[in-house]
Design a protein around this motif. Structure first.
Motif, PDB file in Angstrom:
ATOM      1  N   GLN A 158     -40.812 -10.482  54.739  1.00  0.00           N
ATOM      2  CA  GLN A 158     -39.825 -11.426  55.278  1.00  0.00           C
ATOM      3  C   GLN A 158     -38.605 -11.535  54.366  1.00  0.00           C
ATOM      4  OE1 GLN A 158     -40.207 -15.506  54.757  1.00  0.00           O
ATOM      5  NE2 GLN A 158     -39.230 -16.106  56.669  1.00  0.00           N
ATOM      6  N   ASN A 159     -38.830 -11.535  53.058  1.00  0.00           N
ATOM      7  CA  ASN A 159     -37.704 -11.571  52.127  1.00  0.00           C
ATOM      8  C   ASN A 159     -36.770 -10.379  52.350  1.00  0.00           C
ATOM      9  OD1 ASN A 159     -38.169 -13.944  50.698  1.00  0.00           O
ATOM     10  ND2 ASN A 159     -39.596 -12.953  49.300  1.00  0.00           N
ATOM     11  N   LYS A 160     -37.355  -9.221  52.543  1.00  0.00           N
ATOM     12  CA  LYS A 160     -36.550  -8.018  52.777  1.00  0.00           C
ATOM     13  C   LYS A 160     -35.847  -8.100  54.127  1.00  0.00           C
ATOM     14  CE  LYS A 160     -38.052  -4.038  51.322  1.00  0.00           C
ATOM     15  NZ  LYS A 160     -38.822  -2.805  51.086  1.00  0.00           N
ATOM     16  N   MET A 161     -36.533  -8.642  55.106  1.00  0.00           N
ATOM     17  CA  MET A 161     -35.940  -8.783  56.434  1.00  0.00           C
ATOM     18  C   MET A 161     -34.744  -9.726  56.421  1.00  0.00           C
ATOM     19  SD  MET A 161     -36.879  -7.213  59.212  1.00  0.00           S
ATOM     20  CE  MET A 161     -36.666  -8.369  60.577  1.00  0.00           C
ATOM     21  N   THR A 162     -34.824 -10.782  55.642  1.00  0.00           N
ATOM     22  CA  THR A 162     -33.736 -11.757  55.585  1.00  0.00           C
ATOM     23  C   THR A 162     -32.424 -11.083  55.199  1.00  0.00           C
ATOM     24  OG1 THR A 162     -35.272 -13.528  54.986  1.00  0.00           O
ATOM     25  CG2 THR A 162     -32.952 -13.900  54.516  1.00  0.00           C
ATOM     26  N   LYS A 163     -32.492 -10.177  54.242  1.00  0.00           N
ATOM     27  CA  LYS A 163     -31.291  -9.464  53.806  1.00  0.00           C
ATOM     28  C   LYS A 163     -30.725  -8.601  54.926  1.00  0.00           C
ATOM     29  CE  LYS A 163     -32.793  -9.278  48.969  1.00  0.00           C
ATOM     30  NZ  LYS A 163     -33.171  -8.391  47.837  1.00  0.00           N
ATOM     31  N   GLN A 164     -31.605  -7.923  55.650  1.00  0.00           N
ATOM     32  CA  GLN A 164     -31.144  -7.040  56.722  1.00  0.00           C
ATOM     33  C   GLN A 164     -30.623  -7.836  57.920  1.00  0.00           C
ATOM     34  OE1 GLN A 164     -30.850  -3.691  56.458  1.00  0.00           O
ATOM     35  NE2 GLN A 164     -31.433  -4.085  54.341  1.00  0.00           N
ATOM     36  N   MET A 165     -31.258  -8.927  58.227  1.00  0.00           N
ATOM     37  CA  MET A 165     -30.856  -9.753  59.362  1.00  0.00           C
ATOM     38  C   MET A 165     -29.470 -10.356  59.167  1.00  0.00           C
ATOM     39  SD  MET A 165     -34.546 -11.608  59.909  1.00  0.00           S
ATOM     40  CE  MET A 165     -33.942 -12.952  60.963  1.00  0.00           C
ATOM     41  N   THR A 166     -29.079 -10.524  57.922  1.00  0.00           N
ATOM     42  CA  THR A 166     -27.777 -11.153  57.627  1.00  0.00           C
ATOM     43  C   THR A 166     -26.778 -10.169  57.020  1.00  0.00           C
ATOM     44  OG1 THR A 166     -28.572 -11.859  55.438  1.00  0.00           O
ATOM     45  CG2 THR A 166     -28.883 -13.389  57.268  1.00  0.00           C
ATOM     46  N   ALA A 167     -27.090  -8.888  57.081  1.00  0.00           N
ATOM     47  CA  ALA A 167     -26.251  -7.867  56.429  1.00  0.00           C
ATOM     48  C   ALA A 167     -24.855  -7.777  57.032  1.00  0.00           C
ATOM     49  CB  ALA A 167     -26.937  -6.508  56.496  1.00  0.00           C
TER      50      ALA A 167
END
Length: 344
Positions: A158-167
């Motif tokens: 989820q931490n990694k996803m957060t970065k991609q979701m807001t890239a």
């Protein structure tokens, strides 16, 4: 949100837990029972219990003392007429955990996965956790390898996803949008401390004397004396602040006045319900505070983007919570705290 998840990872990696009031706990638990189902994927009681206990440990170890109460009394406190503090925290725990699973279900859409190094790190964390906590403790908090590993994998993803979701969030913020002014100011409170330590309102006569003091400072500054020196003559402390028209950390009536001033301009004495304010603008664009505000604005945009995606996915996904199973987790009757180590 991200920092919370990282703290939980550190907790699992470096903490030994103390469990109290064990009588009757852990005997009838079915760790494989679904506490919530997100689409086709279930959140097991084991994962949910471990996640809840990690957060419970933080509250009992760090927050109960700050609130001036014991852990048991903290959990029993009423937040409102229909909800205790425990019920409020547990509701947030389950909401967050369901989002973790929901977000991770879209990892393939963003080509996000755990690396070999991350998987190996998680294995080390799990191994250390098992070594640091005895079997009876792990049983109560569902701290078996299976559930600890699954939770840590989910949180890391989820931490990694957060970065991609807001890239793709716009990170350009102009000085005009983020502009922060700087000022020196004094505040003369209408409250006084009595000899017995109690705080009381000033009398009308005392307030008038306070106004005279404020006006004396203003007159001295207007005649050329430095603000700080003028304030010292009246034994008043100068405070420094950065602000914009939306600032609420200082009385908003005073902020409205301060926001109209030019650089080096001195305000009138502003009377509010709580006391008197007098300020002088030192900069119309404080560089450091403005740059910090830009970061805040970017983070707000990212949070809004993240929440927008989560809300969309929620609408498209059936979420079925097993309230009966979730109710079996009781903070008040089963306490969990972190054993403090001198070197930590």
């Amino acid at each position: 949100m991200i920092s919370l998840k990282k703290r939980l990872l550190v907790l699992a990696a470096a903490s030994t837990f103390a469990v109290t009031s064990l009588a009757g706990c852990g005997n009838s638990i079915n760790n494989d029972e679904a506490v919530s189902t997100i689409g086709e994927e279930k959140i097991s009681f084991g994962v949910a219990n471990f996640y809840a206990r990690m957060q419970q440990a933080q509250y009992e170890t760090y927050y109960a003392g700050m609130m001036g109460t014991t852990a048991q009394e903290m959990w029993k406190q009423q937040v409102d007429k229909s909800k205790t503090y425990e019920e409020m925290v547990k509701e947030g725990v389950m909401d967050n955990l369901e989002i973790v699973y929901l977000v991770d279900q879209h990892a393939k859409d963003y080509k996000v996965e755990l690396t070999k190094d991350e998987q190996e790190s998680i294995e080390k964390v799990v191994k250390q956790f098992i070594a640091d906590n005895n079997e009876s403790t792990r049983k109560v908090i569902s701290g078996s390898k299976e559930y600890v590993k699954e939770l840590l994998e989910k949180l890391t993803l989820q931490n990694k996803m957060t970065k991609q979701m807001t890239a793709d969030v716009d990170q350009n913020v102009s000085d005009d949008e983020a502009a922060q002014k700087a000022m020196d100011y004094v505040f003369l409170s209408f409250k006084k401390t009595a000899e017995d330590g109690s705080v009381k309102d000033m009398t009308a006569e005392e307030k008038e004397k306070l106004k005279e003091k404020a006006q004396f400072i203003r007159k001295a500054v207007a005649e050329g004396q430095p603000f700080e020196e003028a304030a010292k003559t009246q034994e008043v402390e100068i405070k420094k602040a950065t602000f914009d028209k939306k600032t609420t950390s200082i009385d908003t009536d005073f902020i409205k006045v301060a926001d109209t001033l030019k650089e080096n301009e001195l305000s009138e004495v502003v009377e509010t319900q709580s006391g008197l304010y007098l300020g002088q603008i030192t900069s119309l664009l404080d560089r450091e505070a403005t740059d910090a505000k830009k970061e805040t604005i970017i983070n707000e945009r990212k949070a809004a983007k993240y929440q927008e995606l989560v809300d969309t996915w929620k609408k498209d996904t059936k979420i079925d919570r097993n309230k009966k199973a979730w109710k079996k987790i009781n903070f008040e009757k089963t306490g969990v705290a972190i054993k403090q180590k001198s070197e930590q």
